[in-house]
Design an enzyme around this catalytic site. Structure first.
Site, PDB file in Angstrom:
ATOM      1  N   GLY A   1       0.814  -1.215   0.000  1.00  0.00           N
ATOM      2  CA  GLY A   1       0.000   0.000   0.000  1.00  0.00           C
ATOM      3  C   GLY A   1       0.843   1.258   0.000  1.00  0.00           C
ATOM      4  O   GLY A   1       1.983   1.281  -0.443  1.00  0.00           O
TER       5      GLY A   1
ATOM      6  N   LEU B   1      -4.324  -6.049  -4.465  1.00  0.00           N
ATOM      7  CA  LEU B   1      -3.363  -4.962  -4.387  1.00  0.00           C
ATOM      8  C   LEU B   1      -2.007  -5.453  -3.895  1.00  0.00           C
ATOM      9  O   LEU B   1      -1.903  -6.042  -2.818  1.00  0.00           O
ATOM     10  CB  LEU B   1      -3.890  -3.877  -3.452  1.00  0.00           C
ATOM     11  N   ASP B   2      -0.968  -5.207  -4.709  1.00  0.00           N
ATOM     12  CA  ASP B   2       0.427  -5.507  -4.361  1.00  0.00           C
ATOM     13  C   ASP B   2       0.657  -6.978  -4.034  1.00  0.00           C
ATOM     14  O   ASP B   2       1.585  -7.325  -3.303  1.00  0.00           O
ATOM     15  CB  ASP B   2       0.901  -4.638  -3.186  1.00  0.00           C
ATOM     16  N   GLU B   3      -0.171  -7.865  -4.581  1.00  0.00           N
ATOM     17  CA  GLU B   3      -0.001  -9.292  -4.330  1.00  0.00           C
ATOM     18  C   GLU B   3       0.200 -10.088  -5.610  1.00  0.00           C
ATOM     19  O   GLU B   3       0.112 -11.319  -5.605  1.00  0.00           O
ATOM     20  CB  GLU B   3      -1.205  -9.836  -3.551  1.00  0.00           C
TER      21      GLU B   3
END
Length: 290
Positions: free
Chosen positions: A199, A225-227
């Site tokens: 994040g 998100l961001d994975e």
């Protein structure tokens, strides 16, 4: 010298390397590089094999059709790529310019075999940089109210410029599931060593935590998100003497390098993404062949 590359994934079993090598030999293929990996947890065999097109007795437009019967026998997912294919990249930006400059300069120096016909920004700040390099710039401001319409315009531009890959070079917006369902070939640079500090504001949080290393992560973008599957990561040491601004300065240097490595690996067809097996708890991940 033009080459062809196959990226292959299938259930692991004996004799796979021999079958694939024999298929290439049967068509007079001269293998230049071959690498394979078995993910025991997922029960998968993963392979990258590259061979010369000169002397190969199949024209490139018929290679996939000829390989398909073997792929069916071994129940494989596969991709075929050619080394002389020049991909077209769209770069999405906000206000930070360090990754944009770095990608353009690496492309201009020949380090990245690609063209960059367009930069798309949700702020106008970097328009002059794109124009200085003769690259088209499109300003599409994104708000909660305009996001759907602007993403539709972004997708139209990707089609207009015949884009193969989108690179988020510090683009501070989350792409919607609807966008990704229509264009999923997207690489992002995250200013943290994921899974730590996902994040926003990771440097401030890293400073508050008192960490001794900071990192950067380049990954494919998914709905989570961001994975997304990680392509490249690196770290740099910091000390108690470093302020938040020092962390940001050092982090920017790292972000340039990690993003450039990831884009280069993608363009060289060295990254194979594979999903979890039905009997496994493993998520999407990558094999990166050197």
């Amino acid at each position: 010298m033009a080459t062809a590359t196959l990226l292959i994934s299938c259930a692991d079993r004996k004799g796979l390397v021999a079958k694939i090598a024999d298929w290439l030999f049967s068509h007079n293929g001269n293998i230049l590089h071959a690498d394979q990996h078995t993910d025991a947890a997922a029960g998968l065999f993963l392979m990258r094999v590259e061979w010369e097109l000169e002397g190969f007795n199949l024209q490139r437009q018929f290679i996939g059709e000829a390989f398909d019967p073997l792929a069916e026998v071994i129940d494989a997912k596969w991709q075929l790529h050619f080394s002389d294919s020049v991909r077209r990249i769209a770069i999405f930006v906000t206000k930070q310019d360090h990754c944009l400059y770095d990608l353009i300069l690496r492309q201009r120096s020949g380090e990245l075999q690609a063209t960059i016909p367009v930069v798309i920004g949700n702020h106008p700040d970097l328009e002059a940089i794109a124009h200085n390099f003769g690259i088209n710039f499109h300003y599409l401001p994104v708000t909660a109210d305009t996001k759907q319409a602007q993403e539709a315009q972004q997708l139209a531009l990707l089609k207009q410029y015949d884009i193969d890959l989108v690179v988020l070079a510090k683009y501070m917006q989350i792409l919607s599931p609807e966008f990704l369902s229509q264009f999923s070939n997207v690489i992002n640079i995250h200013h943290s060593f994921l899974p730590a500090f996902p994040g926003a504001n990771p440097y401030q949080r890293a400073y508050s935590r008192g960490v001794k290393i900071i990192g950067a992560t380049a990954h494919y973008v998914t709905e989570d998100l961001d994975e997304g599957p990680i392509i490249e990561q690196d770290v740099i040491r910091i000390s108690h003497r470093d302020s938040v601004s020092d962390l940001i300065r050092k982090g920017k240097d790292l972000e340039r390098i990690v993003l450039a490595r990831a884009v280069r690996l993608h363009l060289q067809n060295r990254v194979l993404v594979y999903g979890q097996a039905a009997s496994s708890n493993l998520g999407l991940r990558t094999v990166v062949f050197d």
